[in-house]
Design an enzyme around this catalytic site. Sequence first.
Site, PDB file in Angstrom:
ATOM      1  N   GLN A 127       0.842  -1.198   0.000  1.00 26.27           N
ATOM      2  CA  GLN A 127       0.000   0.000   0.000  1.00 26.27           C
ATOM      3  C   GLN A 127       0.872   1.241   0.000  1.00 26.27           C
ATOM      4  OE1 GLN A 127      -2.051   0.592   3.720  1.00 26.27           O
ATOM      5  NE2 GLN A 127      -3.720   1.709   2.776  1.00 26.27           N
ATOM      6  N   GLY A 128       0.776   2.071  -1.023  1.00 26.71           N
ATOM      7  CA  GLY A 128       1.580   3.280  -1.121  1.00 26.71           C
ATOM      8  C   GLY A 128       0.795   4.526  -0.748  1.00 26.71           C
ATOM      9  N   GLU A 245      -9.923  -1.176   5.665  1.00 26.63           N
ATOM     10  CA  GLU A 245      -8.748  -1.469   6.484  1.00 26.63           C
ATOM     11  C   GLU A 245      -9.083  -1.363   7.965  1.00 26.63           C
ATOM     12  OE1 GLU A 245      -4.061  -0.184   6.524  1.00 26.63           O
ATOM     13  OE2 GLU A 245      -5.553   1.377   6.159  1.00 26.63           O
TER      14      GLU A 245
END
Length: 395
Positions: A127-128, A245
């Site tokens: 995840q960036g 998330e």
Amino acid sequence: MTEGNADYGAMDSEDFRLMVRAWIQEHYPEDKRFIVRRMGMDEIGGWVRALGAKGWLAPSWPREWGGMGLPIRKQIIFMEELSRHGCARFPDQALNLVGPLLMTFGTPEQKARHLHRIARGEEIWCQGYSEPAAGSDLASLQCKAVRDGDSFIVNGEKTWTTLAFCADWIFTLVRTSNAGRKQEGISILLIDLNTPGVTVRPIDSFTGEREFAQVIFDNARVPSENLVGEADRGWDIAKSVLGHERVMVGAPIIPMMALRQLEDLMDRLGTFGDTGALDRYAALRLDLYDLTTMFEEYVRRIEEGSRLAETSRSSRSVRPNSTQRSPRRSCCRLGIWRVWRSRSRCRTMWRSRSKFMQLRGFPPFTAVPTRCSATLSHAPCCDCRAECDDERDPR
């Protein structure tokens, strides 16, 4: 019926539990049980591929995309059996974040290209989001993507990227416009980490372990077909992904595993025969029961179409306390802190919930009184040695 299209949702819950338990016992490596750190694909990749080949890597995903299609009750059973055997957490951003992202906002081509590969364990993602100057203030990100024909030219840096050094792809937030508020002009790109101009630099922790990395983009050319949703509208999509998330952060698998370790330790030390230790253990078990029940409810609401933002905020608020009450350090707190019990959690309630936990395969409470004399006054609760309303956890 093959493993890939088996309808596990139609199975009897106890039969499903026993099937999962037997398979994990046979296939999960003994030397990787109850590992307390995040493991990379070089260590846990064999297990990931075994789950993928079995069709069990994505329990909550729809069967059409390679998942098990489990209802929430069986998802909990699956988590319980993973925690029972101390199965380590593997790089799961693709399952928890990229999958929901593409199922909701991805193009048919993006879904076809990635989802089945993820479900088979053939594509690992990271995840960036965070940058050196954009952590909690994520909307201030400066990693830029400039349109150039049928591509984007990406320049910038992402940091504290979990397990990027063992990932194949990164889904990242980039700035495609400086017009309007800082939340505007943000887009989501799917970037192959083997793209020329992309460099991954692991960040070593104080303990020497590697979990995070920097990802540097230097004129990396990314096809425009890798854009998720509309250009400059990625912030709303990102919030949706963060909602998923947060809900998954509230999943009870980590407290389940911690409590199982505590059970093993208490069994070795013989402290299940100590009333005080057993009281505290029962309190932790009830906390885990509450967390599991709340998680089931949140997931049910999401499946029914409730607003994810409201649901995820509640999940995020309950998880830290329940997790902190049952990690490894709970072992040394036995006999130190005093557990608060309201009347709704007197011994009578413990006995009824003990039956529920037995049905889930946990050992029964062995020292629970058969009755409770607590009333609406401040009378002591049975032999709890304290008044229910006045007992507080001093932490």
